[in-house]
Design an enzyme around this catalytic site. Structure first.
Site, PDB file in Angstrom:
ATOM      1  N   GLU A 106       0.872  -1.160   0.000  1.00  0.00           N
ATOM      2  CA  GLU A 106       0.000   0.000   0.000  1.00  0.00           C
ATOM      3  C   GLU A 106       0.920   1.224   0.000  1.00  0.00           C
ATOM      4  OE1 GLU A 106      -2.715   0.295   3.330  1.00  0.00           O
ATOM      5  OE2 GLU A 106      -3.394   2.254   2.633  1.00  0.00           O
ATOM      6  N   ARG A 155       5.143 -12.679   9.985  1.00  0.00           N
ATOM      7  CA  ARG A 155       5.863 -11.484   9.593  1.00  0.00           C
ATOM      8  C   ARG A 155       7.187 -11.403  10.319  1.00  0.00           C
ATOM      9  NH1 ARG A 155       2.007  -7.518   9.169  1.00  0.00           N
ATOM     10  NH2 ARG A 155       3.469  -5.814   9.390  1.00  0.00           N
ATOM     11  N   LYS A 215       3.944   0.663   9.927  1.00  0.00           N
ATOM     12  CA  LYS A 215       4.050   1.878   9.115  1.00  0.00           C
ATOM     13  C   LYS A 215       3.465   3.080   9.835  1.00  0.00           C
ATOM     14  CE  LYS A 215       3.253   0.102   4.877  1.00  0.00           C
ATOM     15  NZ  LYS A 215       2.506   0.120   3.614  1.00  0.00           N
TER      16      LYS A 215
HETATM   17  P1  ATP Z   1       2.316  -2.306   8.357  1.00  0.00           P
HETATM   18  O1  ATP Z   1       1.615  -3.407   9.074  1.00  0.00           O
HETATM   19  O2  ATP Z   1       3.722  -2.061   8.778  1.00  0.00           O
HETATM   20  O3  ATP Z   1       1.519  -1.042   8.276  1.00  0.00           O
HETATM   21  P2  ATP Z   1       1.395  -3.355   5.918  1.00  0.00           P
HETATM   22  O4  ATP Z   1       1.339  -4.828   5.994  1.00  0.00           O
HETATM   23  O5  ATP Z   1       0.125  -2.626   6.071  1.00  0.00           O
HETATM   24  O6  ATP Z   1       2.514  -2.815   6.888  1.00  0.00           O
HETATM   25  P3  ATP Z   1       1.635  -3.249   3.113  1.00  0.00           P
HETATM   26  O7  ATP Z   1       2.139  -2.168   2.258  1.00  0.00           O
HETATM   27  O8  ATP Z   1       0.185  -3.571   3.066  1.00  0.00           O
HETATM   28  O9  ATP Z   1       2.057  -2.895   4.587  1.00  0.00           O
HETATM   29  O10 ATP Z   1       2.492  -4.561   2.907  1.00  0.00           O
HETATM   30  C1  ATP Z   1       2.811  -5.102   1.663  1.00  0.00           C
HETATM   31  C2  ATP Z   1       3.179  -6.528   1.846  1.00  0.00           C
HETATM   32  O11 ATP Z   1       4.274  -6.650   2.738  1.00  0.00           O
HETATM   33  C3  ATP Z   1       2.036  -7.309   2.467  1.00  0.00           C
HETATM   34  O12 ATP Z   1       1.882  -8.527   1.745  1.00  0.00           O
HETATM   35  C4  ATP Z   1       2.463  -7.550   3.870  1.00  0.00           C
HETATM   36  O13 ATP Z   1       1.951  -8.750   4.349  1.00  0.00           O
HETATM   37  C5  ATP Z   1       3.991  -7.579   3.740  1.00  0.00           C
HETATM   38  N1  ATP Z   1       4.616  -7.182   5.002  1.00  0.00           N
HETATM   39  C6  ATP Z   1       4.428  -6.037   5.687  1.00  0.00           C
HETATM   40  N2  ATP Z   1       5.129  -6.033   6.838  1.00  0.00           N
HETATM   41  C7  ATP Z   1       5.781  -7.222   6.893  1.00  0.00           C
HETATM   42  C8  ATP Z   1       6.666  -7.840   7.833  1.00  0.00           C
HETATM   43  N3  ATP Z   1       7.031  -7.228   8.964  1.00  0.00           N
HETATM   44  N4  ATP Z   1       7.138  -9.074   7.543  1.00  0.00           N
HETATM   45  C9  ATP Z   1       6.801  -9.693   6.403  1.00  0.00           C
HETATM   46  N5  ATP Z   1       5.977  -9.173   5.474  1.00  0.00           N
HETATM   47  C10 ATP Z   1       5.464  -7.953   5.702  1.00  0.00           C
HETATM   48 MG    MG Z   2      -1.442  -3.560   4.704  1.00  0.00          MG
END
Ligand code: ATP
Ligand code: MG
Length: 561
Positions: free
Chosen positions: A39, A265, A275
């Protein structure tokens, strides 16, 4: 050995790759298609690197492809700056989506048409409850939800309202479109989840064309299906969303049937990866920006001089499983050090200079001494380092009154100057405050290159730079942004920021070859650690970042078991 830790031809094994192998051998798919779906509401961090390496890595191993798809369904938080940065970071990490760059917003029209279809089939309805009421009606983990009074309105009425939502007749939050599934489901995600909400917001790509936007749950699986994604890999928090993912795929005329798999994760000690928190650190100025070298962002690591290969190596050591864990940041540090020890060229720099005058070295004489660029890599050759009567050494390499175990320079003592000569300290010059400001030494001209023909030994070799030819620089040293391993565990994670995590040293001196060091490319400053030129470097005014120190506590602890 590949830089991701595998040997050529050796297969990586985890439950996701096993499932893919099974699908391929059963003929369920011909080509494996994965996607990385960020995102664009912030910069990528090391957690994303796990997902990137997994998705792009699998595509590479199985000769398939991996799409980069922006999940741009929430225009109030998303910006073009993030879209650009994410692409730069994925590329820098060493991955390429080829022509397969997509946006959920590319599918807005199709998603909308499918939503109308769900309404027509009696599988979705427009709800006039407020967000608070919807929450209240949803129930809890132990209590079933209640049906909205609008749940059974006729499809024609929902359709009319939905069209008017799109046409902009209603303010934000006035109505939503919900799937009609089961308000009594044990899985809260199936209690008539919201599919569309009204948001009168400008979108970076679709501009003002839309004032209703699909939710993540509605857009994600359908985008996967449109792109022909075979294996949709996401983190564990989406496990409970999978029944909804599958419900939508089953109830819509989508062109393919992707399957979702969840893995745990990445969490790291001394680090926050949410984020929301990273945005706060930047917005409130707790750090210098998204690429502050203390940030766990890809751009922060890059600015700090961490090679992409070290990040890939670190990720390759993580298990892909379904159990949550927190990785010691020392393990990441170890990977960085190990990589840089192999690749980084050696240079000399003095962070806290102390002047040394070599009394018996002829005034006005200058010479150049040969220094090896890497002790284990003769292929990177040697360089010439200027030397003359006045040099700088590291202040902490001298003690006027040394304790027993201090073997470096002290009055009357002889040490080796790396690549140069043996020198002996003869006298100490102090200022009015009694601080040592200069050493008077003598050198042995017979020891050029660092060896005594008579075989006599010294107990220490110290680094140095020429006083006249060395260049002044600012050096920034970083510690972990958060002092405690579990930031926030005591309540407020901001209170755990270590105010000493950035130390700026002015008046450092670098050997002249560092004048044109490439920004972001780490070198080893002998005996000090790995450093790289920062983008703040201006002509004649270098700024260096410490990438990482030399001491490896993780390898030692791991060896001890
Ligand atoms: P956050 O939880 O930090 O706000 P997010 O998951 O909302 O991050 P996205 O931009 O939606 O952020 O993530 C893109 C991809 O990266 C998704 O498939 C998510 O599952 C993966 N991702 C995000 N954070 C992690 C992490 N700490 N470890 C592994 N994969 C991750
Ligand atoms: Mg997300």
């Amino acid at each position: 050995m590949n830089d991701d830790g595998t040997t050529e031809g050796e297969a990586i094994r985890d439950f996701i790759r096993e499932a893919i192998r099974a699908d391929l051998s059963a003929g369920r798919h011909e080509t494996v298609v994965t996607r990385f779906p960020p995102e664009p509401n912030g910069y990528l961090h090391i957690g994303h690197a796990k997902s990137i390496c997994l998705n792009f890595g699998i595509a590479r191993e199985f000769a398939g492809r991996c799409h980069l798809r922006f999940d741009d369904t929430n225009p109030t938080k998303e910006e073009q700056e993030y879209i650009d940065a994410i692409q730069a970071d994925v590329r820098w990490l060493g991955f390429d989506w080829g022509t397969h760059l997509y946006h959920a917003s590319d599918y807005f029209e199709r998603l909308y048409a499918w939503a109308e279809r769900l309404i027509g089939d009696g599988k979705a309805y427009v709800d006039d409850l407020s967000a608070d009421e919807i929450r209240e009606y949803r129930g809890t983990l132990t209590e079933p939800g209640r049906e909205s009074p609008f749940r059974n309105r006729p499809p024609e009425q929902s359709l009319d309202l939905f069209r008017r939502m799109r046409a902009g007749e209603f303010p934000d939050g006035a109505r939503v479109l919900r799937a009609k599934i089961d308000m009594a489901s044990g899985n809260i995600n199936l209690r008539d989840p919201v599919l569309y909400r009204i948001l009168h917001a400008h979108h970076p790509r679709t501009g003002d064309a839309w004032c209703i936007y699909p939710t993540y749950d509605y857009a994600h699986g359908q985008s996967d299906a449109i792109e022909g994604i075979t294996h949709s890999l996401c983190t564990l928090e989406f496990e409970d969303h999978r029944p909804l993912y599958d419900w939508l795929i089953e109830n819509l005329p989508v062109p393919s049937r992707p399957r979702q798999y969840e893995f745990s994760r990445l969490n790291l000690t001394h680090t926050v990866l949410s984020k929301r928190r990273l945005v706060q650190l930047v917005r409130e100025g707790h750090v210098g920006g998204w690429d502050d070298p203390r940030m766990p962002t890809i751009s922060g690591f890059r600015r700090r001089g961490v090679p992409a290969a070290a990040i890939r190596d670190f990720i390759s050591r993580l298990a892909i499983t379904k159990s949550d864990s927190t990785i010691e940041i020392a393990m990441l540090d170890h990977c960085i050090r190990e990589m840089l020890n192999k690749t980084a060229e050696r240079r000399m720099a003095v962070l806290r200079p102390l002047k040394v005058v070599i009394e018996n070295y002829p005034e006005g004489k200058k010479e150049e001494l040969e220094a090896v660029n890497h002790p284990e890599r003769p292929d990177v050759g040697t360089r010439r380092v200027p030397f003359s009567r006045e040099i700088y050494i590291e202040r902490e390499d001298f003690m006027e009154d040394p304790p027993k175990k201090f073997f470096r320079l002290a009055p009357g003592r002889e040490v080796r100057l790396r690549f140069a000569y043996f020198i002996t300290c003869r006298d100490v010059v102090k200022n009015a405050a009694g601080e040592v400001v200069e050493l008077r030494c003598t050198y042995d001209p017979e020891t050029r290159g660092g060896n005594a023909p008579d075989g006599r030994k010294v107990k220490a070799t110290i680094h140095w730079v020429d006083a006249e030819k060395s260049i002044p620089a600012e050096v920034r040293q970083y510690g972990h942004l958060f002092g405690r391993p579990d930031p926030g565990a005591g309540g407020d994670y901001l209170a755990d920021i270590d105010p000493q995590s950035l130390e700026t040293l002015a008046g450092c001196r670098l050997e002249p070859s560092l004048a044109d060091a490439a920004v972001g490319e780490a070198v080893q400053f002998e005996r000090l650690g790995y450093f790289c030129a920062d983008p703040d470097t201006a002509p004649g005014r270098p700024v260096f970042n410490r990438t990482i120190g030399l001491r490896d506590s993780w390898a030692k602890a791991a060896a001890k078991g």
